[in-house]
Write a protein that holds these residues in place. Structure first.
Motif, PDB file in Angstrom:
ATOM      1  N   SER A   1       0.921  -1.206   0.026  1.00 21.89           N
ATOM      2  CA  SER A   1      -0.062   0.100  -0.164  1.00 21.89           C
ATOM      3  C   SER A   1       0.876   1.026  -0.077  1.00 21.89           C
ATOM      4  CB  SER A   1      -0.799  -0.142   1.426  1.00 21.89           C
ATOM      5  OG  SER A   1      -1.799   1.260   1.178  1.00 21.89           O
TER       6      SER A   1
ATOM      7  N   GLU B   1       1.530   8.266  -3.497  1.00 30.45           N
ATOM      8  CA  GLU B   1       2.010   8.905  -4.689  1.00 30.45           C
ATOM      9  C   GLU B   1       2.787   9.898  -4.266  1.00 30.45           C
ATOM     10  OE1 GLU B   1       0.464   9.292  -8.615  1.00 30.45           O
ATOM     11  OE2 GLU B   1       0.403  11.299  -7.856  1.00 30.45           O
TER      12      GLU B   1
ATOM     13  N   VAL C   1      -2.702   1.908  -4.307  1.00 27.40           N
ATOM     14  CA  VAL C   1      -2.128   3.188  -4.252  1.00 27.40           C
ATOM     15  C   VAL C   1      -3.352   3.890  -3.719  1.00 27.40           C
ATOM     16  CG1 VAL C   1      -1.195   5.006  -5.761  1.00 27.40           C
ATOM     17  CG2 VAL C   1      -0.870   2.829  -6.334  1.00 27.40           C
TER      18      VAL C   1
ATOM     19  N   SER D   1      -3.895   7.673  -2.669  1.00 30.80           N
ATOM     20  CA  SER D   1      -3.663   9.078  -2.946  1.00 30.80           C
ATOM     21  C   SER D   1      -4.663  10.111  -3.392  1.00 30.80           C
ATOM     22  CB  SER D   1      -2.367   9.128  -4.094  1.00 30.80           C
ATOM     23  OG  SER D   1      -1.835  10.430  -4.145  1.00 30.80           O
TER      24      SER D   1
ATOM     25  N   GLN E   1      -4.530  11.809  -5.970  1.00 30.56           N
ATOM     26  CA  GLN E   1      -4.758  11.550  -7.449  1.00 30.56           C
ATOM     27  C   GLN E   1      -4.281   9.987  -7.672  1.00 30.56           C
ATOM     28  OE1 GLN E   1      -5.873  13.415  -9.985  1.00 30.56           O
ATOM     29  NE2 GLN E   1      -6.379  14.932  -8.303  1.00 30.56           N
ATOM     30  N   GLY E   2      -2.785   9.633  -7.751  1.00 29.23           N
ATOM     31  CA  GLY E   2      -2.216   8.416  -7.876  1.00 29.23           C
ATOM     32  C   GLY E   2      -2.158   7.723  -8.993  1.00 29.23           C
ATOM     33  N   GLU E   3      -2.628   8.291 -10.102  1.00 28.30           N
ATOM     34  CA  GLU E   3      -2.666   7.403 -11.184  1.00 28.30           C
ATOM     35  C   GLU E   3      -1.050   7.114 -11.906  1.00 28.30           C
ATOM     36  OE1 GLU E   3      -4.307  10.319 -10.931  1.00 28.30           O
ATOM     37  OE2 GLU E   3      -6.669   9.622 -11.143  1.00 28.30           O
TER      38      GLU E   3
ATOM     39  N   TYR F   1       0.296   4.435  -9.553  1.00 27.77           N
ATOM     40  CA  TYR F   1      -0.427   3.331  -9.917  1.00 27.77           C
ATOM     41  C   TYR F   1       0.121   2.483 -11.092  1.00 27.77           C
ATOM     42  CZ  TYR F   1      -4.492   0.249 -10.967  1.00 27.77           C
ATOM     43  OH  TYR F   1      -5.097  -0.752 -11.066  1.00 27.77           O
ATOM     44  N   ARG F   2       0.380   3.597 -12.195  1.00 24.79           N
ATOM     45  CA  ARG F   2       0.979   3.104 -13.236  1.00 24.79           C
ATOM     46  C   ARG F   2       2.282   2.334 -13.214  1.00 24.79           C
ATOM     47  NH1 ARG F   2      -1.471   0.559 -16.437  1.00 24.79           N
ATOM     48  NH2 ARG F   2       0.422  -0.743 -16.427  1.00 24.79           N
TER      49      ARG F   2
ATOM     50  N   GLN G   1      -5.644  -2.021  -7.035  1.00 25.72           N
ATOM     51  CA  GLN G   1      -6.551  -0.953  -6.787  1.00 25.72           C
ATOM     52  C   GLN G   1      -6.042   0.399  -6.412  1.00 25.72           C
ATOM     53  OE1 GLN G   1     -10.237  -1.726  -6.199  1.00 25.72           O
ATOM     54  NE2 GLN G   1     -10.403   0.194  -6.160  1.00 25.72           N
ATOM     55  N   LEU G   2      -6.634   1.372  -7.366  1.00 27.97           N
ATOM     56  CA  LEU G   2      -6.217   2.918  -6.978  1.00 27.97           C
ATOM     57  C   LEU G   2      -7.399   3.451  -6.027  1.00 27.97           C
ATOM     58  CD1 LEU G   2      -4.732   5.439  -7.690  1.00 27.97           C
ATOM     59  CD2 LEU G   2      -5.941   5.693  -9.778  1.00 27.97           C
TER      60      LEU G   2
ATOM     61  N   PRO H   1      -8.642   6.679  -4.477  1.00 25.22           N
ATOM     62  CA  PRO H   1      -8.598   8.430  -4.387  1.00 25.22           C
ATOM     63  C   PRO H   1      -9.149   8.598  -2.999  1.00 25.22           C
ATOM     64  CG  PRO H   1     -10.134   7.502  -6.169  1.00 25.22           C
ATOM     65  CD  PRO H   1      -9.749   6.203  -5.361  1.00 25.22           C
TER      66      PRO H   1
END
Length: 170
Positions: free
Chosen positions: A75, A78, A109, A111, A113-115, A118-119, A135-136, A138
């Motif tokens: 876990s 970002e 992730v 966060s 935003q977190g994208e 995550y990527r 899993q992302l 937000p």
């Protein structure tokens, strides 16, 4: 009893990511033994010159615990539009011994935003040949209290679905 090794991508001693790991542990229940890695802050900088037959003890212990686990939970927040450097460093230490190869990994992730993180973690775990459930989450929706209870029903439902996929991979 299945052994799960959990890693928080945050260097904070008390973090939201630690709370998510605790919440996941509660969802997993008594059939799983979840062991939390003490702190990614104590991992030395990756150095191929140290990655020999006798690596630093913390690295030896890390690799051994990963290999003995039935699955891994990560876990992470970002930071600066990417994966925290300390977590990337820990993952770099697993490359040469392939300890994550074929290992089921639940990557979260958490966060605002977190994208990007995550990527990044998906790309890294793919290269390491891990079996990924991800899993992302937000933070804007994902409310978690100090008792590690996720109070947003939509987030909890998505997380339970992701945990189910992770458990199936074990």
């Amino acid at each position: 009893m299945k052994k799960i090794f959990a890693i928080s991508g945050s260097t904070k001693s008390i973090s939201t990511n630690g709370l998510y790991i605790a919440a996941i542990s509660q969802v997993l229940g008594k059939d799983f033994e979840v062991t939390l890695f003490p702190s990614i802050a104590n991992i030395p900088h990756f150095n191929p010159d140290l990655d020999l037959e006798d690596p630093p003890k913390v690295i030896y212990d890390l690799r051994k615990t990963i290999q003995e686990a039935d699955g891994i939970i990560i876990s992470t927040p970002e930071y600066a539009m990417g994966l925290p450097g300390s977590l990337k460093n820990l993952l770099d230490w697993t490359v040469s011994n392939a300890s994550l190869s074929g290992k089921p990994v639940l990557a979260i992730v958490a966060s605002t935003q977190g994208e990007k993180a995550y990527r990044s973690i998906i790309d890294i775990l793919t290269v390491l040949e891990a079996k990924i459930s991800a899993q992302l989450i937000p933070f804007a929706k994902a409310k978690i209290n100090k008792e590690a209870e996720i109070t947003d029903l939509e987030t909890l439902t998505k997380l339970k679905s992701t945990i189910h996929a992770f458990v199936a991979a074990l």
